[in-house]
Design a protein around this motif. Structure first.
Motif, short mmCIF file in Angstrom:
data_model
loop_
_atom_site.label_atom_id
_atom_site.label_comp_id
_atom_site.label_asym_id
_atom_site.label_seq_id
_atom_site.Cartn_x
_atom_site.Cartn_y
_atom_site.Cartn_z
N PRO A 263 0.82 -1.23 0.00
CA PRO A 263 0.00 0.00 0.00
C PRO A 263 0.85 1.27 0.00
O PRO A 263 1.98 1.30 0.49
CB PRO A 263 -0.81 -0.11 1.30
N VAL A 264 0.23 2.33 -0.54
CA VAL A 264 0.85 3.65 -0.58
C VAL A 264 0.03 4.60 0.30
O VAL A 264 -1.20 4.60 0.24
CB VAL A 264 0.89 4.21 -2.01
N LEU A 265 0.74 5.40 1.10
CA LEU A 265 0.10 6.45 1.89
C LEU A 265 0.95 7.70 1.78
O LEU A 265 2.10 7.72 2.22
CB LEU A 265 -0.04 6.04 3.36
N LEU A 266 0.40 8.76 1.20
CA LEU A 266 1.07 10.05 1.12
C LEU A 266 0.22 11.03 1.93
O LEU A 266 -0.95 11.22 1.64
CB LEU A 266 1.20 10.52 -0.33
N ARG A 267 0.85 11.68 2.91
CA ARG A 267 0.09 12.46 3.88
C ARG A 267 0.09 13.95 3.55
O ARG A 267 1.11 14.52 3.15
CB ARG A 267 0.67 12.24 5.28
N CYS A 268 -1.08 14.56 3.79
CA CYS A 268 -1.24 15.98 3.53
C CYS A 268 -2.18 16.57 4.57
O CYS A 268 -3.28 16.04 4.78
CB CYS A 268 -1.80 16.21 2.13
N ASN A 269 -1.77 17.65 5.20
CA ASN A 269 -2.65 18.42 6.07
C ASN A 269 -2.87 19.79 5.44
O ASN A 269 -1.97 20.35 4.81
CB ASN A 269 -2.03 18.58 7.46
N TYR A 270 -4.06 20.31 5.64
CA TYR A 270 -4.36 21.62 5.06
C TYR A 270 -4.73 22.61 6.14
O TYR A 270 -5.09 22.22 7.26
CB TYR A 270 -5.50 21.50 4.03
N SER A 271 -4.60 23.86 5.78
CA SER A 271 -5.03 24.94 6.66
C SER A 271 -5.96 25.84 5.86
O SER A 271 -5.60 26.33 4.79
CB SER A 271 -3.81 25.75 7.14
N SER A 272 -7.17 26.02 6.38
CA SER A 272 -8.14 26.83 5.67
C SER A 272 -9.18 27.36 6.63
O SER A 272 -9.60 26.65 7.54
CB SER A 272 -8.83 26.00 4.58
N SER A 273 -9.60 28.57 6.40
CA SER A 273 -10.61 29.18 7.26
C SER A 273 -12.02 28.80 6.83
O SER A 273 -12.98 29.07 7.54
CB SER A 273 -10.46 30.70 7.26
N TYR A 274 -12.16 28.16 5.71
CA TYR A 274 -13.46 27.70 5.25
C TYR A 274 -13.27 26.43 4.43
O TYR A 274 -12.15 25.99 4.23
CB TYR A 274 -14.18 28.79 4.45
N SER A 275 -14.35 25.82 4.00
CA SER A 275 -14.26 24.55 3.30
C SER A 275 -13.49 24.71 1.99
O SER A 275 -13.90 25.44 1.11
CB SER A 275 -15.67 24.02 3.01
N PRO A 276 -12.37 24.02 1.89
CA PRO A 276 -11.51 24.25 0.74
C PRO A 276 -11.81 23.31 -0.43
O PRO A 276 -12.48 22.29 -0.26
CB PRO A 276 -10.12 23.93 1.31
N SER A 277 -11.28 23.63 -1.58
CA SER A 277 -11.15 22.68 -2.68
C SER A 277 -9.73 22.12 -2.60
O SER A 277 -8.77 22.88 -2.49
CB SER A 277 -11.35 23.37 -4.04
N LEU A 278 -9.62 20.81 -2.62
CA LEU A 278 -8.33 20.15 -2.48
C LEU A 278 -8.07 19.22 -3.65
O LEU A 278 -9.01 18.60 -4.18
CB LEU A 278 -8.28 19.34 -1.17
N PHE A 279 -6.83 19.12 -4.03
CA PHE A 279 -6.44 18.33 -5.19
C PHE A 279 -5.17 17.54 -4.87
O PHE A 279 -4.39 17.93 -4.00
CB PHE A 279 -6.12 19.22 -6.40
N TRP A 280 -4.97 16.46 -5.61
CA TRP A 280 -3.67 15.82 -5.70
C TRP A 280 -3.27 15.80 -7.18
O TRP A 280 -4.06 15.37 -8.04
CB TRP A 280 -3.71 14.38 -5.17
N TYR A 281 -2.05 16.27 -7.43
CA TYR A 281 -1.47 16.22 -8.76
C TYR A 281 -0.24 15.32 -8.73
O TYR A 281 0.46 15.25 -7.71
CB TYR A 281 -1.04 17.62 -9.23
N VAL A 282 0.07 14.69 -9.86
CA VAL A 282 1.26 13.87 -9.98
C VAL A 282 2.14 14.43 -11.09
O VAL A 282 1.63 14.94 -12.10
CB VAL A 282 0.91 12.40 -10.26
#
Lengths: 115, 111
Positions: free
Chosen positions: B18-37
């Motif tokens: 399995p693969v696990l790549l971790r990301c935490n975000y900081s946002s004052s409201y509901s964000p749009s989030l993406f993963w690009y390769v």
């Protein structure tokens, strides 16, 4: 269909020279973006066009950088008096309408080297 | 201001694990989030995006990510790594029009 294209793929110039980088977006996309990616870093936003106008140029680092999109399609990023610190990969992206949820499609980039 | 933090600069896995790549975000409201390769000498490609619909987002090539508001996380996973998955992965947040990229995670896949 064709994706985003950028020319040239590589550009080597000398410190102090002027360069132009070109971006051809996907046909029909009204939004166009420029980013800069330095070695080992994620891309950083430079400027966003909606049609012919620059809707957000807050990422341009200084007044040596300028971009145009005169007919709402092709865009040119212009850098005056280049410095060694300008060396990076310059990425162009386009999206259908713009906005935070719209998918941005990236070109292969132009690698700029300032000697 | 919105930002993302990718917790690992490098991740190494064996093919088929399995693969696990971790990301935490900081946002004052509901964000749009993406993963690009980004594969070597190739352009950035969208893997998947979250835009406040389903919290579990499925992307291309068997990747998926789960939006967890309570943990401010958007980790990327894949059940079984393939050699072709070796690349640089970017977690991205979009406040309005521009994309804000993380610093990237380089995924190595060993046979």
């Amino acid at each position: 269909g064709a994706g985003v294209s950028q020319t040239p793929s590589n550009k080597v110039t000398e410190k102090g020279k002027y360069v132009e980088l070109r971006c051809d977006p996907i046909s029909g996309h009204t939004a166009l973006y420029w980013y800069r990616q330095s070695l080992g870093q994620g891309p950083e936003f430079l400027i966003y066009f909606q049609g012919t106008g620059a809707a957000d140029d807050s990422g341009l680092p200084n007044d040596r950088f300028f971009a145009v999109r005169p007919e709402g399609s092709v865009s040119t990023l212009k850098i005056q008096r280049t410095e060694r610190g300008d060396s990076a990969v310059y990425l162009c992206a386009s999206s259908f309408t713009g906005g935070g949820t719209d998918t941005q499609y990236f070109g292969p980039g132009t690698r700029l080297t300032v000697l | 201001a919105q930002s993302v933090t990718q917790l690992d600069s490098h991740v190494s896995v064996s093919e088929g694990t399995p693969v696990l790549l971790r990301c935490n975000y900081s946002s004052s409201y509901s964000p749009s989030l993406f993963w690009y390769v980004q594969h070597p000498n190739k352009g950035l490609q969208l893997l998947l995006k979250y835009t406040s619909a389903a919290t579990l987002v499925k992307g291309i090539n068997g990747f998926e990510a789960e939006f967890k508001k309570s943990e401010t996380s958007f980790h990327l996973t894949k059940p079984s790594a393939h050699m072709s998955d070796a690349a640089e992965y970017f977690c991205v947040v979009s406040p309005t029009d521009k994309l804000i990229f993380g610093t990237g995670t380089r995924l190595q896949v060993f046979p």
